[in-house]
Design a protein around this motif. Structure first.
Motif, short mmCIF file in Angstrom:
data_model
loop_
_atom_site.label_atom_id
_atom_site.label_comp_id
_atom_site.label_asym_id
_atom_site.label_seq_id
_atom_site.Cartn_x
_atom_site.Cartn_y
_atom_site.Cartn_z
N UNK A 174 0.81 -1.23 0.00
CA UNK A 174 0.00 0.00 0.00
C UNK A 174 0.84 1.27 0.00
N UNK A 175 2.04 1.21 0.59
CA UNK A 175 2.86 2.42 0.60
C UNK A 175 3.52 2.68 -0.76
N UNK A 176 3.28 1.81 -1.72
CA UNK A 176 3.72 2.06 -3.09
C UNK A 176 2.56 2.49 -3.99
N UNK A 177 1.44 2.83 -3.36
CA UNK A 177 0.33 3.48 -4.08
C UNK A 177 0.48 4.98 -3.86
N UNK A 178 0.64 5.70 -4.94
CA UNK A 178 0.89 7.15 -4.89
C UNK A 178 -0.32 7.86 -5.47
N UNK A 179 -0.80 8.88 -4.77
CA UNK A 179 -1.93 9.66 -5.30
C UNK A 179 -1.44 10.85 -6.11
N UNK A 180 -2.15 11.09 -7.22
CA UNK A 180 -1.87 12.23 -8.08
C UNK A 180 -3.21 12.90 -8.40
N UNK A 181 -3.14 13.94 -9.21
CA UNK A 181 -4.39 14.63 -9.54
C UNK A 181 -5.09 14.02 -10.76
N UNK A 182 -4.36 13.24 -11.54
CA UNK A 182 -4.96 12.56 -12.70
C UNK A 182 -3.87 11.67 -13.31
N UNK A 183 -4.25 10.92 -14.33
CA UNK A 183 -3.28 9.98 -14.89
C UNK A 183 -2.20 10.70 -15.70
N UNK A 184 -2.51 11.86 -16.23
CA UNK A 184 -1.47 12.62 -16.94
C UNK A 184 -0.33 12.94 -15.99
N UNK A 185 -0.68 13.33 -14.77
CA UNK A 185 0.37 13.60 -13.78
C UNK A 185 1.12 12.31 -13.44
N UNK A 186 0.38 11.22 -13.31
CA UNK A 186 1.02 9.94 -13.00
C UNK A 186 2.05 9.57 -14.07
N UNK A 187 1.65 9.71 -15.32
CA UNK A 187 2.54 9.34 -16.42
C UNK A 187 3.75 10.27 -16.50
N UNK A 188 3.52 11.56 -16.26
CA UNK A 188 4.64 12.49 -16.23
C UNK A 188 5.62 12.14 -15.12
N UNK A 189 5.09 11.81 -13.95
CA UNK A 189 5.96 11.43 -12.83
C UNK A 189 6.77 10.19 -13.20
N UNK A 190 6.09 9.20 -13.75
CA UNK A 190 6.77 7.94 -14.07
C UNK A 190 7.84 8.15 -15.14
N UNK A 191 7.48 8.81 -16.22
CA UNK A 191 8.42 8.93 -17.34
C UNK A 191 9.56 9.88 -17.01
N UNK A 192 9.23 11.03 -16.43
CA UNK A 192 10.30 11.99 -16.09
C UNK A 192 11.15 11.48 -14.93
N UNK A 193 10.58 10.64 -14.10
CA UNK A 193 11.34 10.13 -12.96
C UNK A 193 12.16 8.90 -13.25
N UNK A 194 11.95 8.32 -14.41
CA UNK A 194 12.69 7.09 -14.75
C UNK A 194 13.70 7.30 -15.88
N UNK A 195 13.37 8.18 -16.82
CA UNK A 195 14.21 8.29 -18.02
C UNK A 195 15.30 9.35 -17.85
N UNK A 196 16.51 8.98 -18.25
CA UNK A 196 17.67 9.85 -18.12
C UNK A 196 18.35 9.98 -19.49
N UNK A 197 19.22 10.98 -19.63
CA UNK A 197 19.95 11.12 -20.90
C UNK A 197 20.65 9.82 -21.28
#
Lengths: 378, 79
Positions: free
Chosen positions: A62-85
């Motif tokens: 359950x502590x790996x369930x993160x709340x956001x304001x919508x799925x666009x924010x979720x996807x931005x968090x995931x992609x920007x937080x995982x992908x590097x140069x």
């Protein structure tokens, strides 16, 4: 109004959703800001929702369930937080701009390489293309579970097997399936599941989130107040706080929590069966109407979406006629899915999208088909 | 001020961890409640689990069973 725009948002919600939000508005303080009764009520509400969502999506923690304001924010968090140069990301032509634009931006700003598995004129993809397009530096595959335009379902098990065989993560956009399909992130092999609360889950707008497999490390997209570790100059490392800076939407999460209770009562299988039956009923009623072109592959399981056009008519004109003359709400245009419209050859015309929900009736589906029959004859 | 008594206090990294322990304790009859984090533990904000010191072993077990890695476990006088 006959509401057939449920892929945009479900308009009819279970009554307990609104009641839970009203109760929350009148009783909740701010979660994680003190331990008075109001603050603890908020903390309990949000924690309870985490636990329910973890069970609902088969997220181990359950502590790996993160709340956001919508799925666009979720996807931005995931992609920007995982992908590097230097990383490579693989996606598909089926994607919504909530996936495409973060990828385009990461390509332009961080030099992330991006490839897209192409879609054919039916909006189908060839799974061998995933294998062909993987690279040694592929960090992740991100794809939708079902197209928001055609409703075509994607074989996530097949994609996750390819991604994992190459050491890549799978990020899933479940915007069109969460709540209407059994989205089991463990069984599907999903590393990061992104969902929105206001579509198939039938919760309020302003809610969404992500379920993260243990061991997947996502850098924070935003940083700020968390109610803990105040004197640390960096965002707390621990999930979910790592990705949840700022006050959470406790009132909305209360509504989402009530929606999950409702879905658990009726069961995911019942929702899936009903939406599939409604979709099939509508598809069979309209597919042979002269002048109508239906997009997508209806040979198998399908999300509750049917997109079509009448001859070469502007999709906006048809949707407006449905609304003004028949009281039927649909979505015309491009549906934030530019690559798929190009693949379907509907960039100029757009398409009229009909989408169904648990609360849609057979009579509403039939009325929509009858209206289309009249419009097609005009 | 209320009289000070010896308490076992568990500090957490996140509110979610605190709620996980609270949920376990409530379900298993482990005494205690969530209180603001005493400044003697940390000058930051946050919440912690405060229980009678006699319940120390039950609290330790609750933290383990809830799968929580605590930021610290303390014994202190609190009102």
């Amino acid at each position: 109004m006959i509401y057939l725009d449920n892929a945009a948002t479900t308009l009819r919600k279970p009554p307990q959703v609104g009641q839970a939000m009203l109760d929350a508005l009148q009783t909740l303080g701010n979660s994680s800001r003190g331990t008075h009764a109001g603050a603890l009520d908020a903390a309990h509400t949000i924690y309870g929702a985490r636990v329910k969502l973890a069970q609902f999506f088969h997220c181990a923690r359950p502590d790996h369930v993160v709340f956001t304001s919508n799925i666009t924010e979720s996807l931005n968090i995931a992609l920007c937080g995982l992908l590097r140069p230097g990383d490579h990301a693989l996606s598909t032509d089926l994607e919504h701009n909530s996936v495409l634009r973060p990828l385009y931006r990461l390509s332009a700003e961080r030099g992330v390489a991006v490839d897209f598995v192409p879609a054919d004129r039916q909006g189908c993809i060839d799974y061998d293309d995933f294998e062909r397009l993987m690279r040694p530096n592929t960090k992740l595959v991100v794809c939708t579970h079902a197209s928001n335009l055609t409703g075509n379902l994607v074989d996530i098990n097949r994609i996750s097997a390819i991604a994992h065989a190459h050491g890549a993560l799978l990020v899933l956009d479940a915007a069109q399936t969460a709540g209407t399909r059994d989205v089991d992130m463990e069984a599907l092999g999903v590393d990061v599941l992104c969902f929105t609360g206001h579509k198939g889950l039938m919760g309020p707008q302003g809610t969404g989130g992500m379920c993260i497999r243990e061991g997947v490390e996502i850098a924070p997209f935003k940083v700020g107040g968390t109610g803990v570790q105040t004197y640390s100059v960096t965002q707390p490392e621990q999930y979910p706080t790592r990705l949840e800076a700022g006050t959470l939407n406790g009132h909305g999460i209360a509504g989402l929590s009530a929606a999950i209770d409702y879905l658990n009562e009726i069961g995911a299988e019942a929702v899936e069966a009903r939406e599939l039956a409604l979709t099939r009923r509508f598809y069979e009623a309209v597919r042979m109407i002269p002048g109508i072109t239906v997009y997508g592959d209806f040979s198998g399981a399908h999300a509750g979406i049917v997109a079509l056009n009448i001859r070469d008519c502007d999709s906006g004109e048809i949707s407006d006629a449905l609304s003004e003359d028949y009281g039927i709400a649909t979505r015309p245009g491009a549906h934030c899915a530019p690559r798929l419209h190009e693949a379907l050859g509907t960039k100029a015309q757009g398409a009229v999208r009909f989408s169904f929900s648990w609360f849609t009736t057979e009579a509403e589906v039939d009325a929509a088909a009858d209206a289309l029959r009249e419009l097609a004859q005009a | 001020m209320r009289e000070k008594t010896l308490r076992t206090v568990v500090a957490f990294h996140t509110t979610t961890d605190a709620l996980a322990v609270e949920t376990y304790c409530a379900a298993h009859g482990v005494p205690g409640r969530l209180i603001p984090l005493p400044t003697i533990i940390s000058a930051g904000c946050g919440m912690c689990w405060s229980a009678p010191d006699a319940a120390r072993s039950a609290v330790d077990e609750a933290v383990r069973s809830a799968g929580v890695d605590p930021a610290g476990v303390y014994q202190m006088l609190l009102s």
